[in-house]
Design a protein around this motif. Sequence first.
Motif, PDB file in Angstrom:
ATOM      1  N   ASP A  58      -6.049  68.303  36.440  1.00  0.00           N
ATOM      2  CA  ASP A  58      -6.347  67.551  37.603  1.00  0.00           C
ATOM      3  C   ASP A  58      -5.306  66.631  37.625  1.00  0.00           C
ATOM      4  N   PHE A  59      -5.086  65.917  36.122  1.00  0.00           N
ATOM      5  CA  PHE A  59      -3.785  65.201  36.581  1.00  0.00           C
ATOM      6  C   PHE A  59      -2.964  65.945  37.050  1.00  0.00           C
ATOM      7  N   SER A  60      -1.700  67.306  36.378  1.00  0.00           N
ATOM      8  CA  SER A  60      -1.020  67.093  37.316  1.00  0.00           C
ATOM      9  C   SER A  60      -0.980  67.907  38.478  1.00  0.00           C
ATOM     10  N   ALA A  61      -2.328  68.277  38.738  1.00  0.00           N
ATOM     11  CA  ALA A  61      -2.534  68.699  40.447  1.00  0.00           C
ATOM     12  C   ALA A  61      -1.883  67.627  41.420  1.00  0.00           C
ATOM     13  N   LEU A  62      -2.052  66.550  40.844  1.00  0.00           N
ATOM     14  CA  LEU A  62      -1.914  65.298  42.007  1.00  0.00           C
ATOM     15  C   LEU A  62      -0.530  65.125  42.254  1.00  0.00           C
ATOM     16  N   PRO A  63      -0.927  64.488  43.508  1.00  0.00           N
ATOM     17  CA  PRO A  63       0.492  64.429  44.361  1.00  0.00           C
ATOM     18  C   PRO A  63       1.464  63.268  44.153  1.00  0.00           C
ATOM     19  N   ALA A 105     -12.734  67.530  44.582  1.00  0.00           N
ATOM     20  CA  ALA A 105     -12.059  67.228  44.668  1.00  0.00           C
ATOM     21  C   ALA A 105     -11.461  66.675  43.504  1.00  0.00           C
ATOM     22  N   ASN A 106     -10.117  66.177  43.218  1.00  0.00           N
ATOM     23  CA  ASN A 106      -9.461  65.383  42.427  1.00  0.00           C
ATOM     24  C   ASN A 106     -10.133  64.678  41.714  1.00  0.00           C
ATOM     25  N   PRO A 107     -10.682  64.394  40.175  1.00  0.00           N
ATOM     26  CA  PRO A 107     -11.489  62.978  40.331  1.00  0.00           C
ATOM     27  C   PRO A 107     -10.194  62.153  39.534  1.00  0.00           C
ATOM     28  N   TYR A 108      -8.970  62.124  39.761  1.00  0.00           N
ATOM     29  CA  TYR A 108      -8.593  60.937  39.638  1.00  0.00           C
ATOM     30  C   TYR A 108      -7.590  60.829  41.450  1.00  0.00           C
ATOM     31  N   GLN A 109      -7.893  61.630  42.573  1.00  0.00           N
ATOM     32  CA  GLN A 109      -6.877  61.114  44.013  1.00  0.00           C
ATOM     33  C   GLN A 109      -7.602  59.407  44.208  1.00  0.00           C
ATOM     34  N   PRO A 110      -8.622  59.140  43.919  1.00  0.00           N
ATOM     35  CA  PRO A 110      -8.965  57.848  44.213  1.00  0.00           C
ATOM     36  C   PRO A 110      -8.342  57.024  43.352  1.00  0.00           C
ATOM     37  N   ILE A 111      -7.630  57.193  42.369  1.00  0.00           N
ATOM     38  CA  ILE A 111      -6.960  55.543  41.372  1.00  0.00           C
ATOM     39  C   ILE A 111      -5.536  56.488  41.731  1.00  0.00           C
ATOM     40  N   LEU A 112      -4.963  57.432  42.351  1.00  0.00           N
ATOM     41  CA  LEU A 112      -3.652  57.192  42.767  1.00  0.00           C
ATOM     42  C   LEU A 112      -3.403  56.922  44.811  1.00  0.00           C
ATOM     43  N   TYR A 147      19.770  52.026  45.037  1.00  0.00           N
ATOM     44  CA  TYR A 147      18.184  53.145  44.075  1.00  0.00           C
ATOM     45  C   TYR A 147      17.071  52.660  44.748  1.00  0.00           C
ATOM     46  N   GLN A 148      15.969  52.970  45.443  1.00  0.00           N
ATOM     47  CA  GLN A 148      14.736  52.893  45.544  1.00  0.00           C
ATOM     48  C   GLN A 148      13.589  53.012  44.320  1.00  0.00           C
ATOM     49  N   PRO A 149      12.696  52.779  44.539  1.00  0.00           N
ATOM     50  CA  PRO A 149      11.303  53.157  43.925  1.00  0.00           C
ATOM     51  C   PRO A 149      10.905  54.739  44.177  1.00  0.00           C
ATOM     52  N   LYS A 150      10.529  55.403  43.271  1.00  0.00           N
ATOM     53  CA  LYS A 150       9.627  56.845  44.025  1.00  0.00           C
ATOM     54  C   LYS A 150       8.459  56.599  44.646  1.00  0.00           C
ATOM     55  N   GLY A 151       7.609  55.804  44.234  1.00  0.00           N
ATOM     56  CA  GLY A 151       6.368  55.615  44.841  1.00  0.00           C
ATOM     57  C   GLY A 151       5.653  54.740  43.352  1.00  0.00           C
ATOM     58  N   VAL A 152       4.223  56.414  43.340  1.00  0.00           N
ATOM     59  CA  VAL A 152       3.692  56.521  41.472  1.00  0.00           C
ATOM     60  C   VAL A 152       4.137  57.417  41.545  1.00  0.00           C
ATOM     61  N   VAL A 153       4.630  57.335  39.702  1.00  0.00           N
ATOM     62  CA  VAL A 153       4.629  57.783  38.871  1.00  0.00           C
ATOM     63  C   VAL A 153       3.588  58.591  37.587  1.00  0.00           C
ATOM     64  N   GLY A 154       3.503  59.760  37.910  1.00  0.00           N
ATOM     65  CA  GLY A 154       3.127  60.240  36.603  1.00  0.00           C
ATOM     66  C   GLY A 154       3.419  60.451  35.795  1.00  0.00           C
ATOM     67  N   ILE A 155       2.888  60.255  34.343  1.00  0.00           N
ATOM     68  CA  ILE A 155       3.817  60.461  33.304  1.00  0.00           C
ATOM     69  C   ILE A 155       2.582  61.270  32.235  1.00  0.00           C
ATOM     70  N   MET A 156       2.378  62.077  31.309  1.00  0.00           N
ATOM     71  CA  MET A 156       1.826  63.254  30.946  1.00  0.00           C
ATOM     72  C   MET A 156       2.779  63.172  29.214  1.00  0.00           C
ATOM     73  N   ALA A 184       2.120  73.348  39.277  1.00  0.00           N
ATOM     74  CA  ALA A 184       1.462  72.914  39.560  1.00  0.00           C
ATOM     75  C   ALA A 184       2.249  71.673  40.799  1.00  0.00           C
ATOM     76  N   ALA A 185       3.189  71.114  40.029  1.00  0.00           N
ATOM     77  CA  ALA A 185       3.903  69.919  40.495  1.00  0.00           C
ATOM     78  C   ALA A 185       4.315  70.748  42.091  1.00  0.00           C
ATOM     79  N   ALA A 186       5.443  71.946  41.760  1.00  0.00           N
ATOM     80  CA  ALA A 186       5.914  72.510  42.898  1.00  0.00           C
ATOM     81  C   ALA A 186       4.692  72.392  43.857  1.00  0.00           C
ATOM     82  N   ARG A 187       2.973  72.840  44.568  1.00  0.00           N
ATOM     83  CA  ARG A 187       2.782  73.103  45.052  1.00  0.00           C
ATOM     84  C   ARG A 187       2.340  71.358  46.336  1.00  0.00           C
ATOM     85  N   ASN A 188       2.442  70.718  45.404  1.00  0.00           N
ATOM     86  CA  ASN A 188       2.679  69.529  46.340  1.00  0.00           C
ATOM     87  C   ASN A 188       4.473  69.056  46.188  1.00  0.00           C
ATOM     88  N   LEU A 189       5.725  69.743  45.964  1.00  0.00           N
ATOM     89  CA  LEU A 189       6.615  69.808  46.025  1.00  0.00           C
ATOM     90  C   LEU A 189       6.899  68.273  45.483  1.00  0.00           C
TER      91      LEU A 189
END
Length: 488
Positions: free
Chosen positions: A194-199, A21-28, A121-130, A218-223
């Motif tokens: 782990d962070f980059s693997a989140l959808p 399990a991805n440890p950051y999935q619950p936050i997402l 122009y709509q929000p995409k949703g949840v954005v990850g920033i590295m 990693a992002a491609a696996r989630n499109l």
Amino acid sequence: MSTPQPTAIRPPPLTEVQTRANPYQPILDRQRRALREQGFPDVTRRVAALEALARSIGAHADELVRAVQADFGHRSPHETIASEVLGALAEIRLTKGKIKGWAKPKRPPLLSGLPGGRIYYQPKGVVGIMGAWNYPVMLVLSPLIGALAAGNHVMIKPPDMTPRTAEVLKRMLGEIFDASYVTVVTGDVQAAIDFSALPFDHLMYTGNTEIGRRVMMAAARNLTPVTLELGGKSPTVITDDYPLDKAANRILLGKGVNAGQTCIAPDYVLISRHRQQAFLEAWTRAVSQRYPTLADNPDVTWIINDRHYNRLQAMIEDARAKGAQVHEINPAGEAIPESKRVIAPTVITGVTDDMRVMQEEIFGPILPIRAVDSLNEALDYIMDRPRPLALYYFDEDRGRAERVMAETISGGACVNDTVVHLANFNMPFGGTGDSGAGAYHGFWGFTEFSHKKSVQFQSKRFSPAQFIRGPYPVKAYGYLQRAVRFLS
């Protein structure tokens, strides 16, 4: 930070895919639930979020400067407050008053199709920033500003190489935002993986090209769509008619700030063979004036850590061993302890393409000079290589400069200066090819983190459906052929 050759990209066998399990999935998941329950943030809430962020940056400004200083060992406090703190505040000031206009649905141009079209122009949703370690505050806050302006929720992973700054950012943002809206996760390399693997609904990464490829895989696996702010070797061209002292001072702005640890720092110089020695002398004068001492100069930033310090020293020795001439500029002739991780500004002449300084992104105060016999040779050299994040061109002839800008491809460029295009938040900042994908800052950050949705409001009285339906009349195909001839 190097720019390696492209690697083969193959999905791993299913037996190799991690199932833990991805440890950051619950936050997402929590942020996604908040979006569903609360709806997209309206313009008022977005502006309020940016205003709260600005107040928090101001309140924590000195603490942020001290944290960056501690992470680097030493970094010019003037450069930190200017580039990291004031830069973020300026972008907030520009952005917050324009969100209402940016977010308003737009009509497409007249005569571009059926009437009644709108672009939302709509929000995409949840954005990850590295973020990246070389500007550990600004390279987190600038994309955050764009993502919040567009109405998204945001998860942030600061770089592990600047842990003190990451902890200040985590505490600072935690004081003003609920974790279901904006949250910061810290940790080592595995945490970043782990962070980059989140959808995510969108993922932004700033860093080197090789890691950018891995993030994209990693992002491609989630499109997941990505914005990649990478780097590369940003060339500088000096034409025969440009004053060398002026060029040296302006190039030193980009190469001296943060000890050259900047993604758009001038990486190497292309100059006519007969002007090479004169430029070396002009560069020596410029460095000596700006940095009369090095060892204890508060304006001189250290190299971030021992690994990067040793990497830069190895680059210099590699060039020397392969026949290049190394010119170290140490105006006071000081002995600089290695513990201080200060590298004297160094020029390397007589370079060849097999040297590391001409193959890898330098990310330090080393400036190779490659002599050329013509402007065309210089431009061919640039265009035969991966597209850089920035191109710097020095020329008194405005018309020729315009042609060079039109005929070369780079993420951004400056004519008769370096790096200052980054400070214009009314222009997009981003790379192309090996130097990145996508762009942000100001309106361009708003659009990068927005979904552009096309909506057609159809008339009660008219619809193409009444004409486009079978059975088609015998003559219909002939009319369509006439339309083809008319439009072609």
